[in-house]
Write a protein that holds these residues in place. Structure first.
Motif, PDB file in Angstrom:
ATOM      1  N   ASN A   1      -4.251   2.190  -1.102  1.00 36.30           N
ATOM      2  CA  ASN A   1      -3.885   2.717  -2.415  1.00 36.30           C
ATOM      3  C   ASN A   1      -2.408   2.485  -2.708  1.00 36.30           C
TER       4      ASN A   1
ATOM      5  N   ARG B   1      -0.794   0.487  -5.843  1.00 38.54           N
ATOM      6  CA  ARG B   1       0.232   1.063  -6.717  1.00 38.54           C
ATOM      7  C   ARG B   1       1.481   0.192  -6.747  1.00 38.54           C
TER       8      ARG B   1
ATOM      9  N   TRP C   1       3.094  -1.577  -9.977  1.00 40.84           N
ATOM     10  CA  TRP C   1       4.498  -1.441 -10.374  1.00 40.84           C
ATOM     11  C   TRP C   1       5.152  -2.808 -10.526  1.00 40.84           C
TER      12      TRP C   1
ATOM     13  N   ALA D   1       4.982   3.632 -13.371  1.00 35.53           N
ATOM     14  CA  ALA D   1       4.352   2.915 -12.261  1.00 35.53           C
ATOM     15  C   ALA D   1       5.177   3.032 -10.986  1.00 35.53           C
TER      16      ALA D   1
ATOM     17  N   ASP E   1       4.494   6.455  -9.471  1.00 39.59           N
ATOM     18  CA  ASP E   1       3.184   6.459  -8.809  1.00 39.59           C
ATOM     19  C   ASP E   1       3.238   5.718  -7.477  1.00 39.59           C
ATOM     20  N   ALA E   2       3.934   4.594  -7.452  1.00 38.21           N
ATOM     21  CA  ALA E   2       4.039   3.828  -6.203  1.00 38.21           C
ATOM     22  C   ALA E   2       4.803   4.609  -5.137  1.00 38.21           C
TER      23      ALA E   2
ATOM     24  N   ALA F   1       2.458   7.359  -3.788  1.00 35.57           N
ATOM     25  CA  ALA F   1       1.420   6.771  -2.930  1.00 35.57           C
ATOM     26  C   ALA F   1       1.998   6.321  -1.596  1.00 35.57           C
TER      27      ALA F   1
END
Length: 258
Positions: free
Chosen positions: A79, A83, A87, A199, A202-203, A206
């Motif tokens: 995941n 991510r 990005w 993004a 989120d990266a 993760a």
């Protein structure tokens, strides 16, 4: 003579009984000492015991937990890679949007400098105004097909909204059109920059989750390894070590909007 004999007969058995009791007591003490020699020789101090090996059910539970955490860590790492790829794509899109805006800004500046020259004089007749309107509609439609104007901006051109006046000379219309293209590209760049930052967040989340699960998977694999090494445990340990080395993305700062 009778008195001496009487004393002998009465005192000798008593002395014999006393000596018998003393002898019995001595024998008892000797037997106790022989039966418990550790009183004379203290026992050696036993070395401290190491960690007890887990029992079979406990080892099975540890292996099962290590396998489950390894699977979860592998999923989290996958995941995190997705991510990161998202990005990277958002960053590329933001850079392309910035380049498009920079080109539009350069063109608008060039048309603005050309607008300092006097506007060519043409007769203001209905035919001239109709020709100007046709030119504006054609130029705006071409800009829309090139992706320079949105459908909303094109509708404003045909509806004469938002400062669009078809009665202006085409030289003036070019300046207005270049500014509209520049403003539209600037708005798209700002939206792309917002998506790129989202993004990136989120990266980062993760990647942090992947690193935490990888550390837990590595620790679980190490707990199982001394007692019951297995191919599954070794694989889980390798996966955990690989995930612990997850690269930390380094974003490049987006160019500031002019």
């Amino acid at each position: 003579m009778d008195i001496v004999l009487y004393q002998f007969l009465t005192e000798v058995p008593l002395a014999a009984a006393i000596w018998s009791v003393l002898l019995l007591l001595a024998l008892t003490v000797l037997a106790v000492l022989v039966a418990r020699p550790e009183r004379d020789h203290p026992p050696a101090v036993a070395p401290p015991a190491g960690p007890a090996a887990p029992t079979a059910p406990a080892a099975a539970d540890l292996r099962r937990y290590a396998d489950e955490v390894a699977v979860a860590a592998a999923g989290a790492a996958q995941n995190a890679r997705r991510r990161r790829a998202a990005w990277t794509a958002a960053q590329d899109a933001a850079e392309r949007a910035w380049q498009a805006y920079d080109e539009a800004e350069t063109a608008a500046r060039r048309f603005r400098d050309a607008g300092a020259l006097p506007t060519p004089h043409t007769p203001r007749t209905p035919t001239e105004y109709a020709a100007r309107e046709r030119w504006l509609h054609h130029a705006a439609t071409a800009a829309h097909l090139r992706g320079e104007l949105s459908i909303g901006q094109l509708c404003d051109v045909f509806a004469r909204r938002g400062g669009w006046d078809p009665r202006r000379h085409p030289v003036e219309q070019e300046v207005v059109l270049a500014r509209a293209v520049r403003d539209g590209r600037l708005a798209r760049y700002r939206a792309a920059a917002v998506r790129e930052r989202a993004a990136w967040d989120d990266a980062e989340l993760a990647a942090a989750a992947a690193r935490a699960l990888a550390a837990e998977a590595y620790a679980a694999a190490e707990r199982v390894r001394p007692a019951h090494p297995s191919a599954t445990t070794a694989t889980a340990s390798r996966r955990a070590r690989k995930a612990l080395g997850w690269p930390h993305p380094r974003p490049s700062a987006p160019a500031p909007a002019r």
